[in-house]
Scaffold this motif. Sequence first.
Motif, PDB file in Angstrom:
ATOM      1  N   PRO A 124       0.829  -1.207   0.000  1.00 47.65           N
ATOM      2  CA  PRO A 124       0.000   0.000   0.000  1.00 47.65           C
ATOM      3  C   PRO A 124       0.862   1.255   0.000  1.00 47.65           C
ATOM      4  O   PRO A 124       1.952   1.282   0.577  1.00 47.65           O
ATOM      5  N   LYS A 125       0.356   2.294  -0.663  1.00 42.35           N
ATOM      6  CA  LYS A 125       1.081   3.563  -0.753  1.00 42.35           C
ATOM      7  C   LYS A 125       0.106   4.715  -0.583  1.00 42.35           C
ATOM      8  O   LYS A 125      -1.080   4.597  -0.883  1.00 42.35           O
ATOM      9  N   THR A 126       0.657   5.847  -0.149  1.00 41.56           N
ATOM     10  CA  THR A 126      -0.135   7.075  -0.050  1.00 41.56           C
ATOM     11  C   THR A 126      -0.139   7.777  -1.408  1.00 41.56           C
ATOM     12  O   THR A 126       0.672   7.460  -2.286  1.00 41.56           O
ATOM     13  N   GLY A 127      -1.016   8.740  -1.542  1.00 33.39           N
ATOM     14  CA  GLY A 127      -1.014   9.556  -2.756  1.00 33.39           C
ATOM     15  C   GLY A 127       0.318  10.254  -2.938  1.00 33.39           C
ATOM     16  O   GLY A 127       0.816  10.383  -4.061  1.00 33.39           O
ATOM     17  N   THR A 177      -3.494   8.532   4.226  1.00 34.74           N
ATOM     18  CA  THR A 177      -4.372   7.540   3.621  1.00 34.74           C
ATOM     19  C   THR A 177      -3.514   6.637   2.746  1.00 34.74           C
ATOM     20  O   THR A 177      -2.821   7.113   1.846  1.00 34.74           O
ATOM     21  N   TYR A 178      -3.568   5.344   3.049  1.00 32.71           N
ATOM     22  CA  TYR A 178      -2.846   4.348   2.254  1.00 32.71           C
ATOM     23  C   TYR A 178      -3.835   3.634   1.352  1.00 32.71           C
ATOM     24  O   TYR A 178      -4.948   3.294   1.773  1.00 32.71           O
ATOM     25  N   TYR A 179      -3.405   3.406   0.114  1.00 32.67           N
ATOM     26  CA  TYR A 179      -4.240   2.733  -0.873  1.00 32.67           C
ATOM     27  C   TYR A 179      -3.654   1.354  -1.157  1.00 32.67           C
ATOM     28  O   TYR A 179      -2.449   1.209  -1.336  1.00 32.67           O
ATOM     29  N   GLU A 228     -11.336   3.454  -6.103  1.00 35.72           N
ATOM     30  CA  GLU A 228     -11.935   2.989  -4.848  1.00 35.72           C
ATOM     31  C   GLU A 228     -13.441   2.803  -5.013  1.00 35.72           C
ATOM     32  O   GLU A 228     -14.002   1.798  -4.579  1.00 35.72           O
ATOM     33  N   LYS A 229     -14.085   3.734  -5.681  1.00 36.90           N
ATOM     34  CA  LYS A 229     -15.529   3.640  -5.927  1.00 36.90           C
ATOM     35  C   LYS A 229     -15.865   2.384  -6.735  1.00 36.90           C
ATOM     36  O   LYS A 229     -16.877   1.740  -6.496  1.00 36.90           O
ATOM     37  N   GLU A 230     -14.972   2.014  -7.669  1.00 32.33           N
ATOM     38  CA  GLU A 230     -15.199   0.836  -8.509  1.00 32.33           C
ATOM     39  C   GLU A 230     -14.734  -0.468  -7.853  1.00 32.33           C
ATOM     40  O   GLU A 230     -14.849  -1.532  -8.456  1.00 32.33           O
ATOM     41  N   GLY A 231     -14.197  -0.389  -6.633  1.00 31.38           N
ATOM     42  CA  GLY A 231     -13.810  -1.585  -5.899  1.00 31.38           C
ATOM     43  C   GLY A 231     -12.471  -2.188  -6.304  1.00 31.38           C
ATOM     44  O   GLY A 231     -12.168  -3.328  -5.972  1.00 31.38           O
TER      45      GLY A 231
END
Length: 184
Positions: free
Chosen positions: A19-22, A71-73, A52-55
């Motif tokens: 995971p990474k941040t923006g 925020t990590y993605y 994120e909205k598209e899962g």
Amino acid sequence: MAQKNLLKYILLGLITEKPKTGYDLKKEFDTEIGEFWSVKHSQIYLELKRLEKEGEITSDTGFFGNKVEKTYYAITALGKKHLDEWKYSYDTALAVNKDEFVLKLYFIKDRHDERLPSLLKEQLDMRQEKLSHLEGRRTLLFSTPQDIEKQYGHYLILDHAIRRESEYVTWLKEAIDSLKGNEK
């Protein structure tokens, strides 16, 4: 023909390993990815929201080891599936190279145009600087055969970029020399 949204795949690929941040993602564009792909900072965050909205990704916001909220993605199974489908698909259309310098050259009709020498010299200076930067990155990132094996695709891209810039420098020097021969 509609243009494919490649930013989606770049972001999915960048968060595959961890995971990474923006901010982490923007730094990747400023260093490695920026050698062959550019994007505005705001586009990264808009695309992350869409993914994120598209899962295809999830986000986790909190305080991680310091007082700054981050925020990590992370990629989801659906995101991995779409990334793999894209990685193993082929596009038969070649990308168009948008080079403003070449476009300016196109509109210079006269070999004796007074702008030509300075235009060529300016471009040569920029290309030599970029070549030097790329060679420095290669030395930094790929100093051993093991480094190359760990990131072979990245190594190939960097090698390609060095060869491209080297040829561009050679071509510019020849063009400048041809103008000097014309002055006699």
